[in-house]
Design an enzyme around this catalytic site. Structure first.
Site, PDB file in Angstrom:
ATOM      1  N   LYS A  52      37.172  51.308  30.159  1.00  0.00           N
ATOM      2  CA  LYS A  52      36.762  50.158  29.363  1.00  0.00           C
ATOM      3  C   LYS A  52      36.260  50.602  27.974  1.00  0.00           C
ATOM      4  O   LYS A  52      36.020  51.798  27.750  1.00  0.00           O
ATOM      5  CB  LYS A  52      35.688  49.378  30.132  1.00  0.00           C
ATOM      6  CG  LYS A  52      36.201  48.801  31.473  1.00  0.00           C
ATOM      7  CD  LYS A  52      35.099  48.055  32.211  1.00  0.00           C
ATOM      8  CE  LYS A  52      35.616  47.424  33.505  1.00  0.00           C
ATOM      9  NZ  LYS A  52      34.553  46.665  34.216  1.00  0.00           N
ATOM     10  N   PHE A  55      29.483  35.016  33.819  1.00  0.00           N
ATOM     11  CA  PHE A  55      29.653  36.224  33.005  1.00  0.00           C
ATOM     12  C   PHE A  55      31.051  36.334  32.390  1.00  0.00           C
ATOM     13  O   PHE A  55      31.335  37.296  31.661  1.00  0.00           O
ATOM     14  CB  PHE A  55      29.350  37.474  33.840  1.00  0.00           C
ATOM     15  CG  PHE A  55      30.258  37.666  35.040  1.00  0.00           C
ATOM     16  CD1 PHE A  55      31.502  38.259  34.919  1.00  0.00           C
ATOM     17  CD2 PHE A  55      29.845  37.241  36.310  1.00  0.00           C
ATOM     18  CE1 PHE A  55      32.320  38.440  36.023  1.00  0.00           C
ATOM     19  CE2 PHE A  55      30.672  37.410  37.416  1.00  0.00           C
ATOM     20  CZ  PHE A  55      31.912  38.020  37.270  1.00  0.00           C
ATOM     21  N   ARG A  66      38.175  53.631  43.953  1.00  0.00           N
ATOM     22  CA  ARG A  66      37.000  52.756  44.049  1.00  0.00           C
ATOM     23  C   ARG A  66      35.760  53.574  44.449  1.00  0.00           C
ATOM     24  O   ARG A  66      34.662  53.337  43.961  1.00  0.00           O
ATOM     25  CB  ARG A  66      37.244  51.632  45.069  1.00  0.00           C
ATOM     26  CG  ARG A  66      38.339  50.644  44.691  1.00  0.00           C
ATOM     27  CD  ARG A  66      37.951  49.658  43.622  1.00  0.00           C
ATOM     28  NE  ARG A  66      36.883  48.758  43.990  1.00  0.00           N
ATOM     29  CZ  ARG A  66      36.503  47.717  43.247  1.00  0.00           C
ATOM     30  NH1 ARG A  66      37.147  47.429  42.102  1.00  0.00           N
ATOM     31  NH2 ARG A  66      35.511  46.960  43.600  1.00  0.00           N
ATOM     32  N   THR A  68      29.862  48.168  41.618  1.00  0.00           N
ATOM     33  CA  THR A  68      30.037  47.415  40.370  1.00  0.00           C
ATOM     34  C   THR A  68      28.792  47.489  39.489  1.00  0.00           C
ATOM     35  O   THR A  68      28.883  47.671  38.278  1.00  0.00           O
ATOM     36  CB  THR A  68      30.364  45.942  40.694  1.00  0.00           C
ATOM     37  OG1 THR A  68      31.522  45.916  41.536  1.00  0.00           O
ATOM     38  CG2 THR A  68      30.637  45.138  39.439  1.00  0.00           C
ATOM     39  N   ARG A 128      30.130  55.478  37.830  1.00  0.00           N
ATOM     40  CA  ARG A 128      29.140  54.494  37.375  1.00  0.00           C
ATOM     41  C   ARG A 128      27.719  54.954  37.679  1.00  0.00           C
ATOM     42  O   ARG A 128      26.796  54.731  36.885  1.00  0.00           O
ATOM     43  CB  ARG A 128      29.429  53.145  38.028  1.00  0.00           C
ATOM     44  CG  ARG A 128      30.675  52.446  37.460  1.00  0.00           C
ATOM     45  CD  ARG A 128      31.147  51.350  38.379  1.00  0.00           C
ATOM     46  NE  ARG A 128      32.174  50.484  37.801  1.00  0.00           N
ATOM     47  CZ  ARG A 128      32.841  49.576  38.497  1.00  0.00           C
ATOM     48  NH1 ARG A 128      32.606  49.418  39.787  1.00  0.00           N
ATOM     49  NH2 ARG A 128      33.750  48.814  37.911  1.00  0.00           N
ATOM     50  N   ASN A 150      30.007  48.879  32.613  1.00  0.00           N
ATOM     51  CA  ASN A 150      30.183  49.797  33.749  1.00  0.00           C
ATOM     52  C   ASN A 150      31.411  50.703  33.657  1.00  0.00           C
ATOM     53  O   ASN A 150      31.902  51.219  34.670  1.00  0.00           O
ATOM     54  CB  ASN A 150      30.117  49.031  35.072  1.00  0.00           C
ATOM     55  CG  ASN A 150      31.229  48.017  35.217  1.00  0.00           C
ATOM     56  OD1 ASN A 150      32.073  47.877  34.332  1.00  0.00           O
ATOM     57  ND2 ASN A 150      31.249  47.315  36.337  1.00  0.00           N
ATOM     58  N   HIS A 205      37.504  50.246  35.364  1.00  0.00           N
ATOM     59  CA  HIS A 205      38.089  49.293  36.306  1.00  0.00           C
ATOM     60  C   HIS A 205      39.062  50.041  37.216  1.00  0.00           C
ATOM     61  O   HIS A 205      39.780  50.925  36.765  1.00  0.00           O
ATOM     62  CB  HIS A 205      38.863  48.197  35.569  1.00  0.00           C
ATOM     63  CG  HIS A 205      39.736  47.383  36.484  1.00  0.00           C
ATOM     64  ND1 HIS A 205      39.257  46.296  37.179  1.00  0.00           N
ATOM     65  CD2 HIS A 205      41.033  47.538  36.866  1.00  0.00           C
ATOM     66  CE1 HIS A 205      40.242  45.807  37.937  1.00  0.00           C
ATOM     67  NE2 HIS A 205      41.322  46.528  37.764  1.00  0.00           N
ATOM     68  N   GLU A 239      48.343  44.262  38.744  1.00  0.00           N
ATOM     69  CA  GLU A 239      47.762  44.826  37.518  1.00  0.00           C
ATOM     70  C   GLU A 239      48.696  45.853  36.871  1.00  0.00           C
ATOM     71  O   GLU A 239      48.818  45.893  35.644  1.00  0.00           O
ATOM     72  CB  GLU A 239      46.391  45.430  37.848  1.00  0.00           C
ATOM     73  CG  GLU A 239      45.376  44.353  38.227  1.00  0.00           C
ATOM     74  CD  GLU A 239      44.111  44.897  38.898  1.00  0.00           C
ATOM     75  OE1 GLU A 239      44.001  46.133  39.078  1.00  0.00           O
ATOM     76  OE2 GLU A 239      43.234  44.077  39.241  1.00  0.00           O
TER      77      GLU A 239
END
Ligand code: IDP
Ligand code: MG
Length: 150
Positions: free
Chosen positions: A10, A58, A86, A92, A103, A113, A116, A127
């Site tokens: 991100k 959000f 993951r 998260t 994270r 965070n 993704h 995706e």
């Protein structure tokens, strides 16, 4: 099972200079990159990617965050790559993410965070197709693969 997963670093990961650190962790784990692209996400694409969160409080902030600067989008392949990625990412909310995770080690807040990763086979397929054309995804083996999986 050999799987493909979609991963995105991100804007905060890019701005904080953490691309190398995070890519290094995924590489060292033994997963194989099939596609890597540095891009700025148009608002419509961000909204489509996060369509499941549309209407949540959000959502607007999330779209603003995701379109605030360049991101690194990728396809990685590996043994149980979806769940493995993951697990490497951590929870998260970075305050709940275990130390040792990306994270947990490197982030503070849910809204910043860093990374993704697809949460299942359907979202991985969706995706990957949303961000990549077939010709951008390479099929290849590394000479080191047998040192990870016999
Ligand atoms: P995930 O990224 O671990 O799959 P999701 O629940 O799918 O988590 O949420 C997608 C993204 O939306 C999160 O990674 C985070 O950037 C953002 N997000 C989720 N919940 C909140 C929140 O309560 N406040 C701010 N941002 C949030
Ligand atoms: Mg999610």
């Amino acid at each position: 099972m050999m799987e493909r997963t979609f991963v995105m670093l991100k804007p905060d990961a890019v701005q904080r200079g953490l691309m190398g650190e995070i890519l290094g962790r995924i590489e060292a784990k033994g997963h194989r990159p099939l596609a890597i692209k540095f891009m700025r996400i148009p608002k419509e694409l961000a909204e489509c990617h996060y369509a499941e969160h549309k209407g949540k409080p959000f959502f607007n902030g999330l779209i603003e965050y995701m379109t605030s600067g360049p991101v690194l989008v990728m396809v990685w392949e590996g043994e149980n790559a979806i769940a493995s990625m993951r697990a490497m990412m951590g929870a998260t909310n970075p305050q709940n993410a275990a130390m040792g995770t990306i994270r947990g080690d490197l982030a503070q807040q849910t809204g910043r965070n860093l990374i993704h990763g697809s949460d299942g086979p359907e979202s991985a397929k969706r995706e990957i197709e949303l961000f990549f054309n077939d010709y951008e995804i390479l099929s290849w083996k590394r000479t080191s693969d047998p040192w990870f999986l016999e």
